[in-house]
Scaffold this active site. Structure first.
Site, PDB file in Angstrom:
ATOM      1  NE  ARG A  96      -3.413   2.658   1.935  1.00 25.87           N
ATOM      2  CZ  ARG A  96      -4.595   3.393   2.996  1.00 25.87           C
ATOM      3  NH1 ARG A  96      -5.044   1.822   4.335  1.00 25.87           N
ATOM      4  NH2 ARG A  96      -5.625   3.983   3.399  1.00 25.87           N
ATOM      5  CG  ASN A 150     -11.722  -1.732   0.429  1.00 29.24           C
ATOM      6  OD1 ASN A 150     -12.671  -1.885  -0.593  1.00 29.24           O
ATOM      7  ND2 ASN A 150     -10.926  -1.080   1.290  1.00 29.24           N
ATOM      8  CB  CYS A 172     -18.526  -0.882   1.784  1.00 32.34           C
ATOM      9  SG  CYS A 172     -16.561   0.618   1.700  1.00 32.34           S
ATOM     10  CG  HIS A 202     -14.691   2.458  -1.156  1.00 33.04           C
ATOM     11  ND1 HIS A 202     -13.233   2.775  -0.846  1.00 33.04           N
ATOM     12  CD2 HIS A 202     -14.724   2.441  -0.557  1.00 33.04           C
ATOM     13  CE1 HIS A 202     -12.936   2.019  -0.641  1.00 33.04           C
ATOM     14  NE2 HIS A 202     -14.425   1.919   0.283  1.00 33.04           N
ATOM     15  CE1 TYR A 256     -11.941   5.630  -0.262  1.00 32.03           C
ATOM     16  CE2 TYR A 256     -14.056   5.469   1.359  1.00 32.03           C
ATOM     17  CZ  TYR A 256     -12.332   5.182   0.410  1.00 32.03           C
ATOM     18  OH  TYR A 256     -11.878   4.238   2.074  1.00 32.03           O
TER      19      TYR A 256
END
Length: 463
Positions: A96, A150, A172, A202, A256
């Site tokens: 990440r 995700n 989510c 998202h 988002y």
């Protein structure tokens, strides 16, 4: 379904596991769990043991006879499972960090599930989830797969459409948090509000009325511009859309959308964090390190408050309630990623969408949304097409299709720099992208290598 449940959590060494245990403990009266299996890989063994011991202490403190098993053997865990939950991160938080820092080094937004970072998380994750599905077909063919990994929507689409595993629901916590926080801000109860969500993970919008049918959109929007916390995720800078834009919408965008509607502001904020070596990924890594030190305490028998700083608040309200709703045929309304089946008219029926749905013993029954206005419809169709290209590239390793996804994504500035960024990210994630092996070897022969110093250090340490 059996009256003694076996639940398997893949990615069991995650810092989120105590949140999951808390949710199951609260629902033990309606979920007769006998055993929980936490599964991880060799690199995650130490964390799994730490969090697994805490999980067992939590169950023991609750007084319920549930055994927590820890294993690195996924197949051993999956045999005869009733429910499988997934919360893993291929490449761990180090991946990440690369996903966020490399785009910023190119003057573009770096984020976990949006832009280049979201695409590469899908590239790493989808082949692994399809391997898991193949094991499930052999070892637990009747199990339900509850995905929280995700990018949840794309991963769920890979499972259902490409893995042919229909007993899957993607989850989510964004919708959960909105349905808690918005009524609170209006001085109302959740029972006073009727919600409908539609879009992609998202990337969804919602409508809300009171129980008499009065539209609450304007009141909620007003609170947003007054600076009231309306449930925007903690990792997102809370800058609302332009008021004139919001006023012409007949629905409310999720947090988002700020990455798209307010790209320049969020990019600048993220870039300043990048310069300080404080990207969201790097800060999450520090929080997670603190959490595992807390988890080691043999006297700790509950989820620590610090976990809320990690993100994923109310995760268990989604994951555990979904399991309970299926097992007990509750017909409870939740926001989930599931097959469209006509719920959103402008997308294909076999697309995976994030919508309000009734969760029954047969899975998710999506609720029709109706028509989107032109702007929202355009955004949605573009993002779904980008997701489809990403999924195809993740499965096939087709470089041209990966480039298509990059050029379509609104958080990536298309052009030569986008291609260079794609190449650099492929090399940076080589360890977890076997489907792109030939292309990566070609790029390395051309001298392609990441330039960001933090990423370079991670690669030198084989992370």
């Amino acid at each position: 379904m059996r009256d003694k449940l076996k639940i398997v959590t893949i990615g069991g060494g995650s810092s989120y596991t105590p949140e999951l245990m808390e949710g199951f403990i609260k629902r033990y009266h309606e979920l007769p769990i006998k055993e929980i299996w936490l599964v991880d890989i060799e690199e995650g063994k130490e964390k799994m043991e730490i969090v697994g011991n805490l999980a067992q202490r939590m169950w023991d403190a609750a007084g319920y006879p549930v055994k927590v098993h820890l294993t690195l053997d996924r197949r051993e865990a999956l045999k005869d499972a009733d429910f499988v939950t997934t919360q893993f991160r291929v490449g761990r938080l180090y991946a990440r960090i690369k996903d966020e820092r490399i785009p910023f080094s190119y003057g573009m937004l770096g984020q976990e599930t949006n832009g280049a970072g979201g695409i590469f998380k899908a590239f790493r994750t989808i082949p692994v989830i399809l391997d898991i599905v193949n094991d499930m077909k052999e070892l637990c063919p009747n199990a339900w797969l509850i995905n929280f990994t995700n990018p949840s929507g794309m991963v769920t689409e890979a499972i259902i459409k490409h893995g042919k595993w229909k007993k899957c629901i993607g989850l989510c916590n964004v919708g959960v948090n909105l349905m808690i926080r918005e009524p609170e801000a209006l001085g109302m109860s959740q029972e006073d509000c009727i919600y409908r969500f539609a879009g992609l993970n998202h990337f969804h919008w919602h409508r809300v009325t009171d129980k008499y049918g009065n539209n609450l959109k304007d009141k909620i929007v007003q609170k947003t511009y007054e600076g009231v916390d309306m449930g925007v995720p903690v990792n997102i800078l809370d800058i609302p859309p332009e008021r004139e834009q919001q006023e012409v919408m007949d629905c409310i965008p999720c947090g988002y959308h700020r990455y798209y509607y307010n790209y320049d502001v969020l990019y600048q904020h993220g870039y300043e964090e990048y310069l300080r070596n404080e990207t969201r990924a790097e800060m999450v890594k520090k929080t997670e390190d603190k959490l595992f030190e807390l988890y080691k305490d043999p006297n700790l028998k509950e989820k620590p408050k610090l976990l809320e700083k990690r993100g994923g608040k109310n995760y268990s309200n989604a994951a555990c309630e979904c399991v309970s709703a299926i097992y007990n045929d509750k017909r409870h309304m939740m926001v989930v990623s599931t097959q469209n089946d006509g719920a959103i008219s402008c997308l294909a029926n076999d697309s995976i969408v994030e919508v309000s749905a009734y969760i029954t013993g047969q899975g998710a029954q999506p609720i029709a949304w109706g028509e989107f206005q032109s702007a929202e419809r355009g955004w949605l169709q573009l993002m779904k097409a980008m997701e489809e290209c990403t999924i195809e590239a993740a499965i096939t390793g087709n470089y041209g299709m990966a480039l298509q996804a990059f050029m379509m994504n609104p958080c990536i500035i298309s052009g030569h720099n986008a291609k260079q960024m794609l190449d650099e990210m492929l090399v940076a994630h080589e360890k977890y992208l076997p489907q792109f092996k030939d292309k990566i070897q070609e790029l390395k022969a051309q001298g392609v290598y990441p330039k960001d110093p933090v990423v370079v250090d991670l690669m030198k340490n084989n992370l």
